[in-house]
Enzyme design. Structure first.
Site, PDB file in Angstrom:
ATOM      1  N   SER A  42      45.421  71.687  15.892  1.00 53.59           N
ATOM      2  CA  SER A  42      44.747  72.388  16.979  1.00 53.59           C
ATOM      3  C   SER A  42      44.434  73.816  16.579  1.00 53.59           C
ATOM      4  O   SER A  42      45.295  74.528  16.048  1.00 53.59           O
ATOM      5  CB  SER A  42      45.622  72.400  18.235  1.00 53.59           C
ATOM      6  OG  SER A  42      45.057  73.238  19.228  1.00 53.59           O
ATOM      7  N   ASP A  99      41.859  62.951  37.019  1.00 55.40           N
ATOM      8  CA  ASP A  99      41.489  63.887  35.963  1.00 55.40           C
ATOM      9  C   ASP A  99      40.763  63.182  34.828  1.00 55.40           C
ATOM     10  O   ASP A  99      39.737  63.654  34.325  1.00 55.40           O
ATOM     11  CB  ASP A  99      42.732  64.589  35.425  1.00 55.40           C
ATOM     12  CG  ASP A  99      43.395  65.478  36.457  1.00 55.40           C
ATOM     13  OD1 ASP A  99      42.759  65.757  37.495  1.00 55.40           O
ATOM     14  OD2 ASP A  99      44.548  65.885  36.226  1.00 55.40           O
TER      15      ASP A  99
END
Length: 377
Positions: free
Chosen positions: A62, A167
């Site tokens: 990341s 979501d």
């Protein structure tokens, strides 16, 4: 993304995918009660550069952290083996395999503009980016709703957060220029046109910078309370309690469950009202619905906080059409509907109120309905 991927993994990716965060206009904590919701995808995305591997290794990196590459064996993926942020992407691979899909390894590099912990579904964006990328890399032929449910399974079964599907459905299935009307029991969705800017309005998000963690047990306790209330009322889910029957149901419940039930029943009704207004292009009529939804989350569900309440109160005093906390609660963001000419003054008022209260400066930005998860390169 391509150059960053090459620096990390030594070769270029097979492609780049993106999945958005979301703002829920109305319909909070209704998904796990078989109810309704009305989210939009936002322009902020998690981007994923990915390359298929043939050796069974899953390597994760990341750009948002300074940590090393997370290196895992796909065959060894079981709940609990990953406890960092990597649980979300690894969980998607696990969920695909649990569903019978023959998928293997990949190199995955992430970068994101979705604020983490802000109630904008950064985890769902991460999961849906992996789901859509794996769908393409391994030729799975799955549609957006199926990928969304895989992503939800990852968050429930692997990351340990007992969320509903709202979501992930928003991140996977939304389209530009529309809100997504979700019916969680029927498993269907409908695109409802929503373009506030065409009627001289803006939809603002105020990130309070108060981080929330839905894995800390509070969310699970709320869900368990709703499920207990449904059992006591002899219902499959709280969706089945009509607003007209709410007063008769309340005496049958323990006192601490009554506010939870009241929120869910009235929130489903607010979703229906909001959809009716949007279909008739009455965008401004959404404002009072947002404010009523916040009052319910604050007073009945009790998942607001001082910072989100201050945003809502200040925004309404500054002329907002409506405002409410959005997301799972305990911090996060507020969504505000406001006329164009009042937007700048409203932003200044909110920032000033935070400064006067000694809070960290909030982050304000405008959003508009954006597309769901997709390949971008």
């Amino acid at each position: 993304m391509n150059e960053a991927f090459r620096r990390i993994f030594g070769a270029y990716p097979d492609g780049v995918w993106a999945a958005p965060g979301r703002v829920n206009l109305i319909g909070e904590h209704t998904d796990y009660n078989d109810g309704f919701a009305l989210p939009i995808a936002i322009p902020q995305n998690t981007f994923l550069a990915a390359r298929r591997r043939r050796d069974g290794r899953l390597r994760l990196h990341s750009a948002q952290g300074d940590g090393p590459v997370v290196d895992l064996a796909v065959a060894d993926l079981v709940p609990g083996v990953v406890t960092t942020w990597g649980a979300y992407p690894a969980g998607v691979v696990w969920a695909l395999r649990e569903a019978g899909h023959r998928v293997g390894g990949a190199d995955l590099h992430f970068d994101s503009t979705v604020p983490a912990g802000a109630g904008l579904s950064s985890s769902a964006a991460l999961e849906c980016a992996v789901a859509v990328a794996y769908g393409d890399l391994y030729g799975l032929g799955l549609g957006a709703p199926e990928l969304a449910l895989i992503a939800q399974r990852a968050e429930n079964g692997f990351a340990g957060v007992p969320c509903g599907a709202m979501d992930q459905m928003a991140s996977a299935c939304c389209t530009a220029g529309s809100a997504l009307h979700l019916d969680f029991r029927a498993g269907v969705h409908e695109q409802v046109p929503f373009a506030p800017e065409e009627q001289g309005m803006r939809l603002l998000v105020v990130d309070t910078r108060v981080k929330h963690d839905l894995g800390d047990g509070a969310y699970a306790a709320l869900r368990a309370g709703c499920e207990k209330a449904a059992r006591l009322l002899g219902l499959a889910a709280l969706r089945d309690l009509a607003p007209a029957n709410l007063a008769r149901a309340e005496p049958l419940l323990p006192a601490h469950l009554v506010p939870l039930v009241r929120h869910v029943v009235t929130e489903n009704a607010r979703v229906a009202e909001a959809v009716s207004h949007l279909r008739a292009e009455r965008v401004a009529a959404l404002g009072p619905i947002l404010s009523a939804g916040h009052a319910s989350l604050r007073d009945d569900y009790r998942i607001s906080c001082a910072e989100t309440d201050l945003v809502v109160d200040t925004a309404l005093e500054a002329g907002a059409l409506g405002a409410r906390m959005t997301g799972g609660g305990f911090g996060g963001s507020v969504v505000v509907l406001v006329d164009d000419e009042r937007a700048d003054a409203l932003g200044a008022a909110v920032t000033g109120a935070f400064r006067d209260a000694g809070y960290q400066e909030p982050h304000l930005f405008q959003v508009a309905p954006a597309p769901g998860a997709r390949r971008v390169a």
